[in-house]
Design an enzyme around this catalytic site. Structure first.
Site, PDB file in Angstrom:
ATOM      1  N   HIS A 232       0.820  -1.211   0.000  1.00 32.26           N
ATOM      2  CA  HIS A 232       0.000   0.000   0.000  1.00 32.26           C
ATOM      3  C   HIS A 232       0.856   1.264   0.000  1.00 32.26           C
ATOM      4  CE1 HIS A 232      -3.091   2.840  -0.084  1.00 32.26           C
ATOM      5  NE2 HIS A 232      -2.441   3.464   0.871  1.00 32.26           N
ATOM      6  N   TYR A 236       1.975   5.499  -2.521  1.00 35.31           N
ATOM      7  CA  TYR A 236       2.314   6.908  -2.238  1.00 35.31           C
ATOM      8  C   TYR A 236       3.761   7.204  -2.579  1.00 35.31           C
ATOM      9  CZ  TYR A 236      -2.186   6.523  -0.128  1.00 35.31           C
ATOM     10  OH  TYR A 236      -3.508   6.256   0.042  1.00 35.31           O
ATOM     11  N   HIS A 383      -9.196   1.149 -11.317  1.00 38.40           N
ATOM     12  CA  HIS A 383      -8.774   2.089 -10.269  1.00 38.40           C
ATOM     13  C   HIS A 383      -7.304   2.465 -10.434  1.00 38.40           C
ATOM     14  CE1 HIS A 383      -7.754   3.644  -6.278  1.00 38.40           C
ATOM     15  NE2 HIS A 383      -6.939   2.627  -6.078  1.00 38.40           N
ATOM     16  N   PHE A 384      -6.453   1.454 -10.615  1.00 44.48           N
ATOM     17  CA  PHE A 384      -5.043   1.854 -10.546  1.00 44.48           C
ATOM     18  C   PHE A 384      -4.493   2.382 -11.863  1.00 44.48           C
ATOM     19  CE2 PHE A 384      -4.261  -2.917 -10.628  1.00 44.48           C
ATOM     20  CZ  PHE A 384      -3.478  -2.986 -11.762  1.00 44.48           C
ATOM     21  N   HIS A 385      -5.285   2.279 -12.935  1.00 41.09           N
ATOM     22  CA  HIS A 385      -4.825   2.985 -14.140  1.00 41.09           C
ATOM     23  C   HIS A 385      -5.214   4.464 -14.091  1.00 41.09           C
ATOM     24  CE1 HIS A 385      -3.805  -1.003 -15.489  1.00 41.09           C
ATOM     25  NE2 HIS A 385      -3.070  -0.434 -16.423  1.00 41.09           N
ATOM     26  N   ARG A 446     -10.377  -9.697 -12.531  1.00 43.91           N
ATOM     27  CA  ARG A 446      -9.107  -9.127 -12.972  1.00 43.91           C
ATOM     28  C   ARG A 446      -8.159 -10.278 -13.304  1.00 43.91           C
ATOM     29  NH1 ARG A 446      -5.716  -6.834  -7.737  1.00 43.91           N
ATOM     30  NH2 ARG A 446      -4.197  -6.434  -9.382  1.00 43.91           N
ATOM     31  N   ARG A 447      -7.064  -9.965 -13.982  1.00 40.96           N
ATOM     32  CA  ARG A 447      -6.025 -10.950 -14.272  1.00 40.96           C
ATOM     33  C   ARG A 447      -6.583 -12.207 -14.933  1.00 40.96           C
ATOM     34  NH1 ARG A 447      -2.455 -10.362  -8.697  1.00 40.96           N
ATOM     35  NH2 ARG A 447      -1.127  -8.751  -9.556  1.00 40.96           N
TER      36      ARG A 447
HETATM   37 FE1  HAS Z   1      -5.522   2.344  -4.432  1.00 43.04          FE
HETATM   38  C1  HAS Z   1      -5.894  -1.044  -4.816  1.00 43.04           C
HETATM   39  C2  HAS Z   1      -7.605   2.303  -1.743  1.00 43.04           C
HETATM   40  C3  HAS Z   1      -4.950   5.723  -3.891  1.00 43.04           C
HETATM   41  C4  HAS Z   1      -2.841   2.244  -6.579  1.00 43.04           C
HETATM   42  N1  HAS Z   1      -4.575   0.883  -5.506  1.00 43.04           N
HETATM   43  C5  HAS Z   1      -4.897  -0.440  -5.555  1.00 43.04           C
HETATM   44  C6  HAS Z   1      -4.019  -1.135  -6.452  1.00 43.04           C
HETATM   45  C7  HAS Z   1      -3.116  -0.201  -6.913  1.00 43.04           C
HETATM   46  C8  HAS Z   1      -3.490   1.069  -6.323  1.00 43.04           C
HETATM   47  C9  HAS Z   1      -1.949  -0.445  -7.846  1.00 43.04           C
HETATM   48  O1  HAS Z   1      -8.751   0.234   0.147  1.00 43.04           O
HETATM   49  C10 HAS Z   1      -4.088  -2.595  -6.833  1.00 43.04           C
HETATM   50  C11 HAS Z   1      -3.176  -3.454  -6.062  1.00 43.04           C
HETATM   51  C12 HAS Z   1      -3.309  -4.887  -6.524  1.00 43.04           C
HETATM   52  O2  HAS Z   1      -2.669  -5.231  -7.531  1.00 43.04           O
HETATM   53  O3  HAS Z   1      -4.071  -5.649  -5.920  1.00 43.04           O
HETATM   54  N2  HAS Z   1      -6.209   3.746  -3.109  1.00 43.04           N
HETATM   55  C13 HAS Z   1      -7.067   3.524  -2.110  1.00 43.04           C
HETATM   56  C14 HAS Z   1      -7.358   4.779  -1.416  1.00 43.04           C
HETATM   57  C15 HAS Z   1      -6.599   5.738  -2.034  1.00 43.04           C
HETATM   58  C16 HAS Z   1      -5.875   5.085  -3.080  1.00 43.04           C
HETATM   59  C17 HAS Z   1      -8.281   4.979  -0.273  1.00 43.04           C
HETATM   60  N3  HAS Z   1      -4.194   3.718  -5.121  1.00 43.04           N
HETATM   61  C18 HAS Z   1      -4.112   5.039  -4.768  1.00 43.04           C
HETATM   62  C19 HAS Z   1      -3.016   5.663  -5.428  1.00 43.04           C
HETATM   63  C20 HAS Z   1      -2.408   4.680  -6.181  1.00 43.04           C
HETATM   64  C21 HAS Z   1      -3.167   3.472  -5.983  1.00 43.04           C
HETATM   65  C22 HAS Z   1      -2.615   7.094  -5.264  1.00 43.04           C
HETATM   66  C23 HAS Z   1      -1.222   4.732  -7.060  1.00 43.04           C
HETATM   67  C24 HAS Z   1      -0.482   5.774  -7.287  1.00 43.04           C
HETATM   68  N4  HAS Z   1      -6.583   0.914  -3.498  1.00 43.04           N
HETATM   69  C25 HAS Z   1      -7.314   1.098  -2.378  1.00 43.04           C
HETATM   70  C26 HAS Z   1      -7.814  -0.199  -1.904  1.00 43.04           C
HETATM   71  C27 HAS Z   1      -7.309  -1.158  -2.782  1.00 43.04           C
HETATM   72  C28 HAS Z   1      -6.546  -0.422  -3.765  1.00 43.04           C
HETATM   73  C29 HAS Z   1      -8.657  -0.480  -0.758  1.00 43.04           C
HETATM   74  C30 HAS Z   1      -7.517  -2.681  -2.709  1.00 43.04           C
HETATM   75  C31 HAS Z   1      -8.650  -3.083  -3.513  1.00 43.04           C
HETATM   76  C32 HAS Z   1      -8.789  -4.574  -3.602  1.00 43.04           C
HETATM   77  O4  HAS Z   1      -9.831  -5.081  -3.152  1.00 43.04           O
HETATM   78  O5  HAS Z   1      -7.902  -5.272  -4.108  1.00 43.04           O
HETATM   79  C33 HAS Z   1      -6.528   7.202  -1.616  1.00 43.04           C
HETATM   80  O6  HAS Z   1      -5.194   7.584  -1.409  1.00 43.04           O
HETATM   81  C34 HAS Z   1      -7.177   8.101  -2.612  1.00 43.04           C
HETATM   82  C35 HAS Z   1      -7.310   9.526  -2.117  1.00 43.04           C
HETATM   83  C36 HAS Z   1      -7.491  10.479  -3.255  1.00 43.04           C
HETATM   84  C37 HAS Z   1      -8.395  11.455  -3.332  1.00 43.04           C
HETATM   85  C38 HAS Z   1      -8.455  12.311  -4.586  1.00 43.04           C
HETATM   86  C39 HAS Z   1      -7.901  13.718  -4.383  1.00 43.04           C
HETATM   87  C40 HAS Z   1      -7.850  14.447  -5.684  1.00 43.04           C
HETATM   88  C41 HAS Z   1      -6.816  15.223  -6.094  1.00 43.04           C
HETATM   89  C42 HAS Z   1      -6.856  15.868  -7.434  1.00 43.04           C
HETATM   90  C43 HAS Z   1      -7.314  17.305  -7.341  1.00 43.04           C
HETATM   91  C44 HAS Z   1      -7.571  17.864  -8.676  1.00 43.04           C
HETATM   92  C45 HAS Z   1      -7.354  19.147  -9.020  1.00 43.04           C
HETATM   93  C46 HAS Z   1      -7.561  19.486 -10.433  1.00 43.04           C
HETATM   94  C47 HAS Z   1      -6.818  20.186  -8.098  1.00 43.04           C
HETATM   95  C48 HAS Z   1      -9.348  11.720  -2.246  1.00 43.04           C
HETATM   96  C49 HAS Z   1      -5.628  15.483  -5.229  1.00 43.04           C
HETATM   97  C50 HAS Z   1      -8.534  20.609 -10.669  1.00 43.04           C
HETATM   98  C51 HAS Z   1      -8.484  20.883 -12.105  1.00 43.04           C
HETATM   99  C52 HAS Z   1      -9.487  20.711 -12.950  1.00 43.04           C
HETATM  100  C53 HAS Z   1      -9.269  20.898 -14.402  1.00 43.04           C
HETATM  101  C54 HAS Z   1     -10.842  20.350 -12.512  1.00 43.04           C
HETATM  102 CU    CU Z   2      -3.787   0.234  -0.842  1.00 41.48          CU
END
Ligand code: HAS
Ligand code: CU
Length: 562
Positions: A232, A236, A383-385, A446-447
């Site tokens: 996990h 980050y 999700h992860f793409h 998946r996979r």
């Molecule tokens: Fe995830 C599974 C939960 C973030 C990557 N995640 C994965 C896997 C990968 C991955 C690779 O709780 C698969 C692993 C595998 O092979 O089995 N993930 C989260 C949560 C977050 C999260 C709670 N993940 C990421 C990030 C990744 C990533 C970052 C890669 C870089 N994820 C999970 C969970 C799984 C999971 C479970 C397991 C699922 C399962 O069952 O297998 C949080 O960190 C997300 C918080 C993000 C936000 C968004 C904030 C938005 C921002 C953009 C602002 C935009 C602006 C633009 C300012 C709340 C900062 C404005 C401009 C305009 C033009 C409008």
């Molecule tokens: Cu995770």
């Protein structure tokens, strides 16, 4: 030349940094080569999920899973790690005006490349088609585990050097707070040091001895737990270099300034605290972990969502400052006033936009009950793409559009094509994500070698034809995106033209607001204390479960499936 950093103005003579630039370029180019090979396999994966089997075009692959291993390892593990090493070494060196230990840095690069080659032998020889998560009892060759271990060692060496440079700087400047970019980089490397313990214990203590025949078997639950302990926070480790750019460079590129320096630091500090003790959210369906502990990790996962929410608002505010300075009016008029023709800027804004959806999906995944619906389905690659595949990768694209010219003194090749690369990658990944999330909700796993299922099994997915077609379309768009992007990269690297010194793009350091909160900034600068707290949280969240798993191991012999 005077350069404004987030915490002040400093003088630099650009060419003093030649050695640091060379090692940084070596890391970045290696990262991009990994992305080229790993990325080129991506469309085959997308076509597979569109029901189209094109693996016959790749005679060097023995199986779908060998291709998937290569894709995951090169993109998720190698591209990201090498890019981070190049970027988050070079930026702090420039931020501190520091003198890095170059022999150490080239040593670390050499170890990383050796690891990449050794692991590559295992994957290409089809002895280690164990996917990028290498869960036992799937059994890989020792070269695979050893190679990956060396890549991790290499990254830790870079981290150690950056931390050392900060300590040297602190000795010379005892009364000042760490400059923002260095602060963020050091927090990232400290977090990675804490996070990598799991994978190091798993690989060195269990998987390597097992692959050499020194252990009869490995306990799958223990290995999975150690993997996700690192797996996990590694997300980050991929994301935060992008955040460094969003906080400290993009506001300047947009024509504004960072809305708040302390909020940026706070976000990073929260990542140090909450990145690691959440890994059970990948194991909600694993037997052998008490539901109570899964719930604790689920809740802590919500905590680790907060710094990203914070980031969303701080960066949006910074962009608004820029848009209004550029003459944008009204509630949303400032958005149109941003420099959309600048490929580096646009790539990163599109990356942010994609992350809104990637993050929302993450919250679904992290919810104990909703996870049951999406776990192990096509939703997860969807999700992860959006996260690593778009938020991170597209930000890295954007960074290379100024960094490659900066490091090589070559002009960016075809800036308009760079803009096309950014948009096609964004559009392609959004389409891919829609197709995959949708398929996931229809229970497509998946996979899965979905394009080559026996008829009886394929019938089960007859209702997923529309999202499957959507995913296939994304494969076409992303093929173009890759061609556009690498044309720009190689066109730049091999350009015969050299920029005059005055035309070489400088690092776009942003200035920042709220710098008067000196007390707060210094409070957050006590990194030893914060690291102690992070370790404490990890011990609480993982200690009891890990001790019990270590004491009750059920080793299982390995097998090779493909
Ligand atoms: Fe995830 C599974 C939960 C973030 C990557 N995640 C994965 C896997 C990968 C991955 C690779 O709780 C698969 C692993 C595998 O092979 O089995 N993930 C989260 C949560 C977050 C999260 C709670 N993940 C990421 C990030 C990744 C990533 C970052 C890669 C870089 N994820 C999970 C969970 C799984 C999971 C479970 C397991 C699922 C399962 O069952 O297998 C949080 O960190 C997300 C918080 C993000 C936000 C968004 C904030 C938005 C921002 C953009 C602002 C935009 C602006 C633009 C300012 C709340 C900062 C404005 C401009 C305009 C033009 C409008
Ligand atoms: Cu995770």
């Amino acid at each position: 030349m005077a350069v404004t950093t987030a915490t002040g103005v400093r003088a630099h003579a650009v060419d003093t940094f030649g050695p640091a630039k060379r090692v940084s370029l070596a890391y970045i180019v290696t990262a991009l080569l990994a992305l080229l090979v790993g990325g080129a396999l991506g469309p085959f994966q997308a076509f597979n999920y569109g029901g189209i089997d094109l693996y016959g075009l790749l005679p060097f692959l023995q199986s779908y899973y060998q291709g998937l291993t290569l894709h995951g390892v090169l993109n998720a593990l190698v591209f990201t790690t090498f890019f981070n090493a190049g970027l988050l070494f070079y930026l702090p060196v420039r931020d501190l005006n520091a003198k890095p230990a170059m022999t150490w840095m080239w040593g670390s690069y050499g170890i990383g490349v050796a690891g990449l080659v050794i692991a590559g032998i295992g994957i290409i020889g089809n002895t280690s088609s164990v996917l990028y998560t290498f869960y036992p009892p799937l059994y890989g060759h020792w070269s695979f585990y050893t190679g990956l271990a060396l890549v991790v060692v290499s990254s830790l060496m870079v981290g150690a050097e950056v931390i050392r440079l900060r300590l040297v700087w602190r000795k010379a400047n005892p009364d000042q707070a760490t400059p923002l970019v260095t602060y963020m980089s050091v927090v990232l490397w400290m977090m990675w040091m804490l996070a990598s313990v799991g994978i190091v214990v798993s690989v060195v203590g269990f998987l390597i001895p097992w692959s050499f025949g020194l252990r009869e078997g490995v306990d799958p639950l223990l290995a999975r737990t150690l993997f996700w302990y690192t797996g996990h926070p590694i997300v980050y480790f991929w994301l935060l270099p992008a955040y460094v750019s969003w906080y400290a460079l993009v506001p300047k590129q947009a024509g504004g300034e960072l809305a708040s320096d302390p909020l940026g630091r706070l976000a990073f500090l929260m990542f140090l605290l909450f990145s690691v003790p959440v890994g059970f959210h990948h194991q909600f369906t694993d037997p052998g972990i008490p539901a109570g502990w899964k719930m604790v990790h689920s809740m802590l996962t919500m905590f680790v969502g907060i710094p990203s929410m914070l980031t969303a608002f701080t960066i949006a505010a910074s962009l608004e400052i820029a848009g209004r300075r550029r003459g944008g009016k009204g509630v949303l008029g400032w958005l149109g006033a941003l420099p959309w023709k600048n490929a580096s800027f646009t790539a990163q804004i599109l990356a942010m936009f994609a992350f809104i959806f990637g993050g929302a999906g993450g919250i679904v995944n992290a919810s104990f009950n909703l996870n049951m619906l999406v776990h192990n389905t096509a939703w997860i690659p969807g999700h992860f793409h959006l996260t690593v595949g778009t938020a991170v990768t597209l930000t890295f694209f954007g960074i290379t559009f100024w960094l490659l010219p900066h490091l090589t003194k070559k002009p960016l090749f075809r800036p308009r094509l760079a803009l096309w690369a950014a948009w096609t990658w964004f559009v392609g990944m959004m389409i891919f994500a829609i197709g995959m999330h949708w398929q996931g909700l229809l229970a497509v796993p998946r996979r899965a070698y979905i394009s080559n299922l026996p008829a009886a099994l394929a019938e089960g997915y007859a209702n997923a034809q529309v999202p499957m077609a959507v995913t296939a379309v994304s494969g076409v768009v992303l093929t173009f995106a890759l061609i556009f992007y690498f044309t720009v990269v190689f066109g730049t690297l091999f350009s015969r033209k050299t920029l005059a010194d005055a035309d070489v793009p400088e690092i776009p350091w942003s200035s920042a607001r709220n710098l008067k909160s000196v007390g707060l900034i210094k409070f957050m600068d006590q990194l030893n204390v914060w690291m102690g707290l992070a370790i404490f949280l990890v011990l609480v969240a993982y200690g009891p479960s890990l001790v019990s798993m270590l004491l009750n191991q059920v080793p299982v012999p390995g097998f090779k499936l493909w």
